[in-house]
Design a protein around this motif. Structure first.
Motif, PDB file in Angstrom:
ATOM      1  N   UNK A 284     -16.016  -8.093 112.646  1.00  0.00           N
ATOM      2  CA  UNK A 284     -14.774  -7.220 112.765  1.00  0.00           C
ATOM      3  C   UNK A 284     -13.669  -7.263 111.771  1.00  0.00           C
ATOM      4  N   UNK A 285     -13.518  -8.516 111.367  1.00  0.00           N
ATOM      5  CA  UNK A 285     -12.445  -8.787 110.203  1.00  0.00           C
ATOM      6  C   UNK A 285     -12.960  -8.216 108.948  1.00  0.00           C
ATOM      7  N   UNK A 286     -14.412  -8.229 108.731  1.00  0.00           N
ATOM      8  CA  UNK A 286     -14.932  -7.791 107.513  1.00  0.00           C
ATOM      9  C   UNK A 286     -14.843  -6.198 107.323  1.00  0.00           C
ATOM     10  N   UNK A 287     -15.189  -5.643 108.608  1.00  0.00           N
ATOM     11  CA  UNK A 287     -15.293  -3.943 108.904  1.00  0.00           C
ATOM     12  C   UNK A 287     -13.747  -3.442 108.732  1.00  0.00           C
ATOM     13  N   UNK A 288     -12.900  -4.310 109.181  1.00  0.00           N
ATOM     14  CA  UNK A 288     -11.493  -3.724 109.085  1.00  0.00           C
ATOM     15  C   UNK A 288     -10.882  -3.606 107.727  1.00  0.00           C
ATOM     16  N   UNK A 289     -11.358  -4.947 107.054  1.00  0.00           N
ATOM     17  CA  UNK A 289     -10.846  -5.028 105.646  1.00  0.00           C
ATOM     18  C   UNK A 289     -11.501  -4.078 104.643  1.00  0.00           C
ATOM     19  N   UNK A 290     -12.663  -3.765 104.868  1.00  0.00           N
ATOM     20  CA  UNK A 290     -13.428  -2.678 104.199  1.00  0.00           C
ATOM     21  C   UNK A 290     -12.871  -1.283 104.161  1.00  0.00           C
ATOM     22  N   UNK A 291     -12.164  -0.752 105.579  1.00  0.00           N
ATOM     23  CA  UNK A 291     -11.971   0.315 105.854  1.00  0.00           C
ATOM     24  C   UNK A 291     -10.383   0.527 105.443  1.00  0.00           C
ATOM     25  N   UNK A 292      -9.588  -0.553 105.632  1.00  0.00           N
ATOM     26  CA  UNK A 292      -7.938  -0.429 105.340  1.00  0.00           C
ATOM     27  C   UNK A 292      -7.636  -0.425 103.783  1.00  0.00           C
ATOM     28  N   UNK A 293      -6.848   0.378 103.522  1.00  0.00           N
ATOM     29  CA  UNK A 293      -6.332   0.428 101.976  1.00  0.00           C
ATOM     30  C   UNK A 293      -5.539  -0.644 101.654  1.00  0.00           C
ATOM     31  N   UNK A 294      -5.810  -1.759 101.144  1.00  0.00           N
ATOM     32  CA  UNK A 294      -5.019  -2.859 100.743  1.00  0.00           C
ATOM     33  C   UNK A 294      -4.350  -2.692  99.475  1.00  0.00           C
ATOM     34  N   UNK A 295      -4.635  -1.354  98.787  1.00  0.00           N
ATOM     35  CA  UNK A 295      -3.943  -1.488  97.232  1.00  0.00           C
ATOM     36  C   UNK A 295      -2.307  -1.556  97.473  1.00  0.00           C
ATOM     37  N   UNK A 296      -1.645  -1.197  98.392  1.00  0.00           N
ATOM     38  CA  UNK A 296      -0.271  -1.592  98.314  1.00  0.00           C
ATOM     39  C   UNK A 296       0.380  -2.511  99.133  1.00  0.00           C
ATOM     40  N   UNK A 297      -0.566  -3.250  99.678  1.00  0.00           N
ATOM     41  CA  UNK A 297       0.077  -4.701 100.351  1.00  0.00           C
ATOM     42  C   UNK A 297       0.489  -5.547  99.219  1.00  0.00           C
ATOM     43  N   UNK A 298       1.209  -6.427  99.450  1.00  0.00           N
ATOM     44  CA  UNK A 298       1.841  -7.386  98.419  1.00  0.00           C
ATOM     45  C   UNK A 298       0.673  -7.862  97.574  1.00  0.00           C
ATOM     46  N   UNK A 299       0.876  -8.350  96.350  1.00  0.00           N
ATOM     47  CA  UNK A 299      -0.180  -8.787  95.547  1.00  0.00           C
ATOM     48  C   UNK A 299      -0.771 -10.193  96.112  1.00  0.00           C
ATOM     49  N   UNK A 300       0.210 -10.943  96.770  1.00  0.00           N
ATOM     50  CA  UNK A 300      -0.116 -12.327  97.428  1.00  0.00           C
ATOM     51  C   UNK A 300      -1.061 -12.267  98.555  1.00  0.00           C
ATOM     52  N   UNK A 301      -0.714 -11.133  99.259  1.00  0.00           N
ATOM     53  CA  UNK A 301      -1.531 -10.927 100.573  1.00  0.00           C
ATOM     54  C   UNK A 301      -2.959 -10.292 100.110  1.00  0.00           C
ATOM     55  N   UNK A 302      -3.063  -9.446  99.148  1.00  0.00           N
ATOM     56  CA  UNK A 302      -4.154  -9.011  98.615  1.00  0.00           C
ATOM     57  C   UNK A 302      -5.262 -10.091  98.140  1.00  0.00           C
ATOM     58  N   UNK A 303      -4.524 -10.994  97.484  1.00  0.00           N
ATOM     59  CA  UNK A 303      -5.484 -12.207  96.830  1.00  0.00           C
ATOM     60  C   UNK A 303      -6.001 -12.994  98.140  1.00  0.00           C
ATOM     61  N   UNK A 304      -4.952 -13.293  98.996  1.00  0.00           N
ATOM     62  CA  UNK A 304      -5.326 -14.209 100.244  1.00  0.00           C
ATOM     63  C   UNK A 304      -6.481 -13.445 101.214  1.00  0.00           C
ATOM     64  N   UNK A 305      -6.411 -12.123 101.511  1.00  0.00           N
ATOM     65  CA  UNK A 305      -7.542 -11.429 102.301  1.00  0.00           C
ATOM     66  C   UNK A 305      -8.787 -11.303 101.420  1.00  0.00           C
ATOM     67  N   UNK A 306      -8.474 -11.174 100.064  1.00  0.00           N
ATOM     68  CA  UNK A 306     -10.063 -10.925  99.393  1.00  0.00           C
ATOM     69  C   UNK A 306     -10.528 -12.270  99.355  1.00  0.00           C
ATOM     70  N   UNK A 307      -9.805 -13.663  99.165  1.00  0.00           N
ATOM     71  CA  UNK A 307     -10.547 -14.755  99.279  1.00  0.00           C
ATOM     72  C   UNK A 307     -11.426 -15.122 100.776  1.00  0.00           C
TER      73      UNK A 307
END
Length: 216
Positions: free
Chosen positions: A84-107
């Motif tokens: 479910x975490x993977x599915x949500x990550x794929x559908x949520x637009x993370x582009x405008x999240x803070x860079x530090x959060x983007x990096x954490x989520x992608x890892x």
């Protein structure tokens, strides 16, 4: 009945394992985080709020509607939560999240994908990956504090209430529905009844978070 230790234990375990942090810790001690001093833009803060609320709602609703037990400690649910975490990550637009959060989520997303592939992940590799993920999470929490966010209380900050209190209310409402229906005798020791009550509470809480995520 609502104060049943069994009910509260399930609620507690759910929130401990829902996130890699205690989102409800120290909420009512007058030490709620103050995001006014951070260096994230207004848009970044807005998207962070949406991500936290909607990802929580997505998982709550998924568990509430799933065929798996509401016990979050079961192996099927561990895999289910990753999925479910993977599915949500794929559908949520993370582009405008803070860079530090983007990096954490992608890892974390990368590690979760490996953990989901059982053909490539034996016991030893799973332990190594989980330890690596724990290190990433600890570093992320420390980095977020530098930006004015205490991740341990971030969900509580965004909804302005203690998540544990809202979950308790959702459980109470779920019980009320059974009582008003009059067709089921409420017994906290009956596992089948408790499954329905807890899962209904998850869905109600998810609806609440989705509504909150729409507010400015």
């Amino acid at each position: 009945m609502i104060k049943s230790r069994k009910i509260m234990r399930k609620i507690f375990l759910f929130f401990v394992l829902l996130f890699p942090m205690n989102v409800y810790s120290d909420v009512n001690n007058g030490q709620n985080l103050n995001c006014a001093g951070n260096d994230f833009s207004i848009k970044e803060q807005e998207y962070l709020r949406k991500y936290v609320l909607r990802s929580t709602a997505s998982l709550l609703r998924a568990v509430g509607n799933s065929k798996h037990s509401s016990s979050i400690l079961s192996d099927p649910n561990n895999q289910f939560i990753l999925d479910q975490s993977i599915r949500f990550y794929l559908k949520f637009d993370t582009e405008y999240l803070p860079k530090i959060v983007q990096k954490y989520l992608s890892r974390c997303f990368f590690i979760n994908q490996i953990l989901m592939d059982k053909s490539k992940c034996n016991y030893f590799k799973t332990v190594v990956l989980l330890n690596k993920k724990n290190v990433i999470e600890n570093q992320f929490r420390n980095d977020m504090k530098k930006h004015g966010y205490d991740w341990n209380t971030i969900l509580a900050h965004f909804i302005g209430k203690n998540p544990r209190d809202i979950m308790a209310k959702s459980v109470a409402n779920s019980f009320e529905k059974f009582i008003n229906n009059g067709t089921v005798i409420i017994d906290p020791n009956d596992e089948s009844t408790m499954e329905i009550v807890i899962k209904n509470a998850y869905i109600e809480f998810a609806n609440y978070l989705d509504e909150e995520s729409q507010k400015k």
